[in-house]
Design an enzyme around this catalytic site. Sequence first.
Site, PDB file in Angstrom:
ATOM      1  N   GLU A 284       2.688   4.743  -1.279  1.00 55.18           N
ATOM      2  CA  GLU A 284       2.390   6.173  -1.197  1.00 55.18           C
ATOM      3  C   GLU A 284       0.889   6.328  -1.401  1.00 55.18           C
ATOM      4  O   GLU A 284       0.401   6.346  -2.530  1.00 55.18           O
ATOM      5  CB  GLU A 284       3.167   6.950  -2.266  1.00 55.18           C
ATOM      6  CG  GLU A 284       4.674   6.897  -2.117  1.00 55.18           C
ATOM      7  CD  GLU A 284       5.198   7.739  -0.968  1.00 55.18           C
ATOM      8  OE1 GLU A 284       4.376   8.384  -0.267  1.00 55.18           O
ATOM      9  OE2 GLU A 284       6.411   7.760  -0.757  1.00 55.18           O
ATOM     10  N   CYS A 318      -1.940  14.535  -3.834  1.00 56.02           N
ATOM     11  CA  CYS A 318      -2.039  13.793  -2.573  1.00 56.02           C
ATOM     12  C   CYS A 318      -1.709  14.706  -1.396  1.00 56.02           C
ATOM     13  O   CYS A 318      -2.072  14.413  -0.253  1.00 56.02           O
ATOM     14  CB  CYS A 318      -1.138  12.564  -2.588  1.00 56.02           C
ATOM     15  SG  CYS A 318       0.557  12.906  -3.081  1.00 56.02           S
TER      16      CYS A 318
END
Length: 529
Positions: A284, A318
Site C-alpha cells: 500500500e 495516502c
Amino acid sequence: MLHLFFKKLIKSPNMQFTRNLVTDPKYGFLKQLGLSTENPGLYDGRWGGTGKLIESISPTSGQVIAKVRESTPEEAANAISEAQKAWPQWASLPAPARGEIVRQIGDELRKNLKPLGQLVSLEMGKILPESIGEVQEYIDICDYAVGLSRMFAGGIFPSERKDHALLEKWNPLGVVGVISAFNFPVAVYGWNSAIAMVCGNTIIWKGAPSTPLISIATTKIISGVLEKNGIPGSVASLITGGADVGEALVSDKRVSLVSFTGSTKVGKEVGLKVQSRFGKCLLELGGNNALIVAQDANLEMAMRAAVFSCVGTTGQRCTTTRRLILHKSIKTEFLGKLKTAFKSILGRIGDPMEDSVLYGPLHSQQALDAFKKTIKTAEENGGTIEFGGKQIDRPGFYVEPTIISGLSPDAAIVQQETFAPIVYILEFDSVEEAIALNNNVEQGLSSSLFTNNIQNMFKWIGPLGSDCGIVNVNIGTSGAEIGGAFGGEKATGGGRESGSDSWKQYMRRSTVTINHGTDLPLAQGIKFE
C-alpha cells in the site's frame, strides 16, 4: 523499542516519560492504557528491548514526549521464531473460535476508544475526532472479521471425471509481517491483523518508529485478550526500529507475507526483496489523488468534499487530494470559495487533542522540511501560491493549507506526492480530458469525480475511466469504508486490504481433487494403457 516475548521476563527499564506527562492530569489516559509512568519498564513479564533509545516527539510542541528502547534485528528474529512456534496452536483453532477472540479484541478497543484516540492525537498529531475515528476503524474491522470467520470458504467445482470431486481449499500462510506508517498508526495494523488472525496467521508488527507509544498501547490491549484466552502473546508480536529491523522482517524466509504501507520508493525495495525469496507481498504505497469537478457538479457538495480531502489529517492521508481538476467554466468561482474555506480553517488551528480544533500540525520536522522544499520548487517552476505556503509561527510543526496554480500537469513537482496539505489546481474542457489528467501520474490510489451527468459517471467508472483502485463519484478522495477492498494500482503497489475478498491475500489456495471411485480416468480424456 519494545519486543513482545513469548515466555521471557525482562525487567530492565525501556521507557521514560517526560515530567509534564507524569504530572499533568490531562495525560491521565496514558495510565488507563497501561503505559504506567510509575513503572514504565515492566509489561506483564513480556516486554523488553536492548536496542538504542529513540525519542517520541509531540508534533504539537516539537518537544520530546518519551524515550523508548528499540528492538534489535536479533530480537526481531527471536520474535519471528516465537510467532512461528505459536502458529500451530493458533491455526488449529476453528476459525469461528479465532473470530471470537478477535471479537474480544474489538470489545477491549471499545473500552479504550477515547484514551487510545487521545494518544493518537498526542503522538501522531491528527485532530481528536479523526483519531477516535481511526480507532473506530479497527473496532469495525474486528466486527467484520468476526463475521468473516464463519464465511470465508473455498468451492466445489464440477469434475469432468466420473466419481471425482474438484475442490478449492484455503489455509493460513503462517507468520505475517505488518509494517505500518505513522499517519494511520492504529487502523492500518487493524485492517491487516484482524483479518490475518481470523484466517489463522500469527502477526509480527513493526509500527512506525515515530509513534512507538501507540504501538505499545495497542499491542497491550491485544496481548491482554490473547493471554486471557490461554493464547501466547507471540500470536501478535510487536517490534520496532529503523531500516535494520525492517530488513530483518522483510528478508526472513519464515515470514510468509509482508504487508507494507509507506512510500513507493521503499515499497519497491520491499517488494523486490520479498519476491527474491518467493514470499508474498501486500503493498500500500503512495497516492497522487485527483478530485475532478465537472461543469454540471453540485458545487456545494464538491466544495465540502474538497476541503476535507485536501486538509484532513493535515494532508497526511495516502488518499489526500493532491490535484484539483476543475472545469474551466467553474474554476474561478470554485477556487474563490476554496480560498474562503481554507481561510476559515486557519481559525480552527490548535492542539489536536482539543475537541474544537479542526486542523493540527504536520507529524514531524521531516514533513515540515518537505513542505518547505515543495513550496520553493513550485515557485521556482512558475507556480503561483493562491493561498498559504508558509509555516505558522507557533511551537510544533504547523503549516498553512496551500493552494498552487499555474503549473503544468507534467511538472515534476505535480507528478510527485508531498505528504502535506498542498493541492495543485488544474483545468479541463471535457470529461475525457479530465480522465486523462487523472491517469497522468504513476500512482493509482484514489480518485473522485463530481458530476450529475449519468453518462459521465459510467464513463468514469468504466474500462477507459479512472485507473485507480478507488474510484468515487460525488464524494471526496478520502474516507474509505471497511467493507470495500482498499488499495491502488500502478506505483501504489496493487495491494488490497480490509473488505471484499482481501482475506485471500492472507491465505494459500489449494486445488484438491478427490477420486472416490475405483477407476483412474485421466483428465482431457487421455488414454495411457
